[in-house]
Design an enzyme around this catalytic site. Structure first.
Site, PDB file in Angstrom:
ATOM      1  N   LYS A  93     -17.433  -1.177   6.021  1.00 31.52           N
ATOM      2  CA  LYS A  93     -17.941  -2.189   5.084  1.00 31.52           C
ATOM      3  C   LYS A  93     -19.473  -2.131   4.966  1.00 31.52           C
ATOM      4  O   LYS A  93     -20.036  -2.272   3.877  1.00 31.52           O
ATOM      5  CB  LYS A  93     -17.493  -3.566   5.584  1.00 31.52           C
ATOM      6  CG  LYS A  93     -17.716  -4.643   4.576  1.00 31.52           C
ATOM      7  CD  LYS A  93     -16.902  -5.873   4.873  1.00 31.52           C
ATOM      8  CE  LYS A  93     -17.309  -6.948   3.872  1.00 31.52           C
ATOM      9  NZ  LYS A  93     -16.322  -7.957   3.660  1.00 31.52           N
ATOM     10  N   PHE A 137     -11.395  -7.365  14.205  1.00 33.18           N
ATOM     11  CA  PHE A 137     -10.288  -7.835  13.367  1.00 33.18           C
ATOM     12  C   PHE A 137      -9.954  -6.780  12.302  1.00 33.18           C
ATOM     13  O   PHE A 137     -10.829  -6.291  11.599  1.00 33.18           O
ATOM     14  CB  PHE A 137     -10.677  -9.165  12.702  1.00 33.18           C
ATOM     15  CG  PHE A 137      -9.607  -9.670  11.781  1.00 33.18           C
ATOM     16  CD1 PHE A 137      -8.346 -10.015  12.271  1.00 33.18           C
ATOM     17  CD2 PHE A 137      -9.837  -9.776  10.419  1.00 33.18           C
ATOM     18  CE1 PHE A 137      -7.349 -10.470  11.418  1.00 33.18           C
ATOM     19  CE2 PHE A 137      -8.840 -10.229   9.559  1.00 33.18           C
ATOM     20  CZ  PHE A 137      -7.596 -10.574  10.048  1.00 33.18           C
ATOM     21  N   GLN A 138      -8.705  -6.441  12.205  1.00 30.28           N
ATOM     22  CA  GLN A 138      -8.184  -5.460  11.241  1.00 30.28           C
ATOM     23  C   GLN A 138      -8.862  -4.091  11.387  1.00 30.28           C
ATOM     24  O   GLN A 138      -9.079  -3.398  10.407  1.00 30.28           O
ATOM     25  CB  GLN A 138      -8.316  -5.977   9.807  1.00 30.28           C
ATOM     26  CG  GLN A 138      -7.397  -7.175   9.558  1.00 30.28           C
ATOM     27  CD  GLN A 138      -7.181  -7.492   8.093  1.00 30.28           C
ATOM     28  OE1 GLN A 138      -8.059  -7.253   7.271  1.00 30.28           O
ATOM     29  NE2 GLN A 138      -6.011  -8.026   7.773  1.00 30.28           N
ATOM     30  N   GLU A 160       0.823  -1.218   0.000  1.00 30.56           N
ATOM     31  CA  GLU A 160       0.000   0.000   0.000  1.00 30.56           C
ATOM     32  C   GLU A 160       0.858   1.270   0.000  1.00 30.56           C
ATOM     33  O   GLU A 160       0.443   2.301  -0.534  1.00 30.56           O
ATOM     34  CB  GLU A 160      -0.945   0.017   1.197  1.00 30.56           C
ATOM     35  CG  GLU A 160      -2.099  -0.976   1.109  1.00 30.56           C
ATOM     36  CD  GLU A 160      -1.724  -2.359   1.635  1.00 30.56           C
ATOM     37  OE1 GLU A 160      -0.532  -2.600   1.944  1.00 30.56           O
ATOM     38  OE2 GLU A 160      -2.635  -3.208   1.734  1.00 30.56           O
ATOM     39  N   MET A 167      24.213   9.716   1.927  1.00 29.46           N
ATOM     40  CA  MET A 167      23.991  11.045   2.498  1.00 29.46           C
ATOM     41  C   MET A 167      24.285  11.068   3.999  1.00 29.46           C
ATOM     42  O   MET A 167      24.886  12.015   4.521  1.00 29.46           O
ATOM     43  CB  MET A 167      22.546  11.490   2.227  1.00 29.46           C
ATOM     44  CG  MET A 167      22.262  12.900   2.659  1.00 29.46           C
ATOM     45  SD  MET A 167      23.423  14.059   1.917  1.00 29.46           S
ATOM     46  CE  MET A 167      22.458  14.717   0.584  1.00 29.46           C
TER      47      MET A 167
HETATM   48  C1  TPP Z   1      12.465   6.046   5.293  1.00 33.30           C
HETATM   49  C2  TPP Z   1      13.737   6.762   5.608  1.00 33.30           C
HETATM   50  N1  TPP Z   1      14.599   6.261   6.511  1.00 33.30           N
HETATM   51  C3  TPP Z   1      15.758   6.905   6.802  1.00 33.30           C
HETATM   52  C4  TPP Z   1      16.066   8.092   6.188  1.00 33.30           C
HETATM   53  C5  TPP Z   1      17.361   8.834   6.516  1.00 33.30           C
HETATM   54  N2  TPP Z   1      18.220   8.921   5.337  1.00 33.30           N
HETATM   55  C6  TPP Z   1      18.292  10.021   4.541  1.00 33.30           C
HETATM   56  S1  TPP Z   1      19.286   9.842   3.236  1.00 33.30           S
HETATM   57  C7  TPP Z   1      19.721   8.298   3.699  1.00 33.30           C
HETATM   58  C8  TPP Z   1      20.693   7.480   2.892  1.00 33.30           C
HETATM   59  C9  TPP Z   1      20.156   7.144   1.543  1.00 33.30           C
HETATM   60  O1  TPP Z   1      20.957   6.154   0.969  1.00 33.30           O
HETATM   61  P1  TPP Z   1      20.812   5.742  -0.529  1.00 33.30           P
HETATM   62  O2  TPP Z   1      19.389   5.537  -0.874  1.00 33.30           O
HETATM   63  O3  TPP Z   1      21.709   4.595  -0.790  1.00 33.30           O
HETATM   64  O4  TPP Z   1      21.266   7.017  -1.320  1.00 33.30           O
HETATM   65  P2  TPP Z   1      22.680   7.764  -1.379  1.00 33.30           P
HETATM   66  O5  TPP Z   1      22.643   8.815  -0.317  1.00 33.30           O
HETATM   67  O6  TPP Z   1      23.756   6.750  -1.149  1.00 33.30           O
HETATM   68  O7  TPP Z   1      22.692   8.346  -2.748  1.00 33.30           O
HETATM   69  C10 TPP Z   1      19.072   7.939   4.891  1.00 33.30           C
HETATM   70  C11 TPP Z   1      19.260   6.666   5.616  1.00 33.30           C
HETATM   71  C12 TPP Z   1      15.120   8.599   5.265  1.00 33.30           C
HETATM   72  N3  TPP Z   1      15.288   9.759   4.637  1.00 33.30           N
HETATM   73  N4  TPP Z   1      13.990   7.908   4.977  1.00 33.30           N
END
Ligand code: TPP
Length: 553
Positions: free
Chosen positions: A163, A113-114, A51, A463
């Site tokens: 529902k 449920f749910q 979803e 990042m």
């Molecule tokens: C759902 C979620 N969890 C954690 C984060 C924190 N976060 C921001 S950027 C990042 C790293 C992203 O890694 P990747 O997708 O490999 O991209 P890159 O930065 O290596 O290009 C994280 C963990 C987030 N933005 N969203």
């Protein structure tokens, strides 16, 4: 005519211009799905893998089509799986209609449920939400939901339909009108006129509100009239063609050098449809130190929220800018534009041959049309796209701006691809983000969507690692994934295809040979785990602390 609640829902969706809905079935929406089955020729339903993916697809569909996206989920876990997608749409002001089933009215509130109280759970991340307890309310609720999602500052609206309401019957009119009347606002422009007339170094800062209001042409005209450069927020990035000489690109934490420097030297900022996120402003005191701000926004609550706007103008950006243009004389600011063009030179990259993220993006762009829809996930790769992809047309970028949702990209690309009638769509993603919701490959394969996936694989959560590198003395806590995922084999397992490249030459070769038109294709680009996103203004900092990389690190 007497119809069941489920029939009314389908009729109303079609009446409000919906041609495609995204979702996932379950017990509490069986009646709705039964109607979708019977009406498959009138209303296309795309089943996602999860979803959350369905919600992101509806979000991507809305951003490209300029219509509300519609997502349907069952009660309980189906409804909770929508939460991230709804929050994502809320923070980026995307019109979304989320429809959830719920247990029958007599079972509500009994931990059935749910059963979850999805109206309670989503209270703070929707423009409005409804639980429909009587079938004869359904028609007007759906009408109001569409009006609310699209009016004023756009956003998500949730309709929870038990529902028993889906099964119950009532008279259906098919011509219900919305009672919702947006407040008429008469924008006060006198002060804005005076400030603009007397300024010498104007800067236009435009955000997603410009695109929502269809005010792109007016912004361009204003820029030409005042010889004012334009800086863009991430949400506003596609509003102005990259090729326009006074377009300075994104400003803020990872914005272009010229964009951030020009902002800091301006004596007047005309901010249109922006919310001054902390990622865009950094240190608030420094941010507006030298300039007067005219803030134009449809959402009154934004005015003065993040920065003490000096001149607040509430209303529709297109109308306000047209009125300004009616009266403003042409201005030449020769010295100012000269400096701008000098600063712009700093944003040009000389090395065009190495396998760097910027060059990968440039190479992919050569194979894209100006209206190709580009989606991203979240991380360094996202910022590189913002910096290097030369967007020319509005509504061609799908990115999670406000919530920063890793795992947004593939779902959004699916929605964007569907909204652009199955035209080739590109997703730039990172190995971390892609790993989160790659199950949607199944959807893209079964729907035969030609999505080119450029996976920038640096083996790390780039990042976060960059922050650890710069601000935590290289203590790389939990950001080196050490996974052995074979992404190309995985794509193949889903019924897609793909390959790995490690040079620009190889990338070009793959793109030249053409990607399949009847399904997704993954190109894994192995990049350096130490590649950084520069420029960078440290969090809470100002343009004085801008880091350009290389020797200044
Ligand atoms: C759902 C979620 N969890 C954690 C984060 C924190 N976060 C921001 S950027 C990042 C790293 C992203 O890694 P990747 O997708 O490999 O991209 P890159 O930065 O290596 O290009 C994280 C963990 C987030 N933005 N969203």
């Amino acid at each position: 005519m007497t119809l069941t609640g489920a029939q009314i829902l389908v009729e109303e969706l079609i009446r409000h211009g919906t041609d495609t809905v995204f979702g996932y079935p379950g017990g509490a929406v069986l009646d709705i799905y039964d109607e979708l089955y019977k009406n498959a020729k009138r209303l296309r339903h795309i089943i996602a893998a999860h979803e959350q993916g369905a919600a992101h697809a509806a979000d991507g569909y809305a951003r490209v089509s300029d219509k509300p996206g519609v997502v349907i989920a069952t009660s309980g876990p189906g409804a909770t799986n929508l939460v991230t997608g709804i929050a994502n749409a809320y923070l980026d002001s995307v019109p979304l209609i989320a429809i959830t089933g719920n247990v029958a009215v007599p079972l509500l509130g009994k931990d059935s449920f749910q059963e979850v109280d999805v109206v309670g759970i989503t209270q703070l991340i929707v423009k409005h939400n409804f639980i429909v307890r009587e079938v004869n309310e359904l028609e007007s609720v759906i009408t109001e939901a569409f009006a609310l999602a699209m009016s004023g500052r756009r956003g998500p609206v949730l309709i929870d339909i038990p529902k028993s309401v889906q099964k119950a019957r009532c008279e259906y009119s098919g011509n219900c009108r919305s009672f919702y009347a947006p407040r008429q606002i008469k924008p006060e422009l006198d002060q804005a006129f005076e400030a603009i007339k007397s300024c010498r170094r104007p800067y236009i800062y435009c955000g997603g509100g410009v695109i929502a209001a269809h005010a792109e042409k007016e912004v361009l005209k204003l820029s030409e009239r005042l010889s004012a450069p334009i800086g863009l927020s991430m949400m506003g990035l596609t509003a102005i063609p990259n090729s326009y000489p006074l377009n300075l690109g994104m400003c803020g934490m990872h914005g272009k050098y010229a964009s951030s420097v020009a902002q800091s030297e301006a004596d007047l900022m005309i901010a249109v449809g922006v919310r001054f996120s902390d990622r865009a402003t950094g240190n608030l005191e420094e941010y507006t130190k030298k300039c007067t701000v005219v803030h134009i926004d449809i959402d009154e609550a934004e005015l003065g929220k993040n920065i003490p706007s000096i001149i607040e103008v509430c209303g529709d950006a297109k109308q306000i800018l047209s009125r300004l243009l009616d009266e403003l004389p042409k201005k030449e600011n020769t010295e100012w534009t000269k400096s701008i063009l000098e600063w712009k030179k700093k944003d040009v990259c000389d090395d065009l041959t190495s396998f760097t993220p910027g060059n990968i993006i440039g190479c992919v762009k050569e194979f894209c049309k100006p209206d190709t829809v580009v989606a991203t996930d979240v991380g360094q790769h996202q910022m590189w796209v913002m910096q290097y992809y030369p967007f020319e047309k509005p509504r061609t970028l799908l990115t999670s701006g406000g919530l920063g949702t890793m795992g947004y990209g593939l779902g959004a690309a699916i929605g964007g691809c569907v909204a652009s009638s199955g035209a080739e769509t590109v997703l730039f993603t990172g190995d971390g983000s892609f790993g989160m919701n790659l199950n949607e490959l199944a959807t893209a394969v079964s729907q035969r969507l030609p999505i080119l996936i450029i996976l920038m694989n640096n083996g790390v959560l780039g990042m976060v690692r960059q922050w650890q590198d710069m601000f935590y003395e290289k203590r790389y806590s939990s950001t080196t994934l050490g996974r052995k995922t074979d992404f190309v084999a995985l794509a193949k397992a889903f019924g897609a295809d793909g390959c790995t490249v490690d040079s620009l030459h190889a990338l070009r070769g793959v793109l030249e040979s053409g990607i399949p038109h009847d399904g997704p294709f993954l190109v894994e680009c192995k990049i350096d785990m130490d590649a950084k996103v520069f420029p960078m203004i440290p969090p809470g900092g100002s343009v004085k602390e801008i880091r350009l990389g290389g020797e200044d690190r």
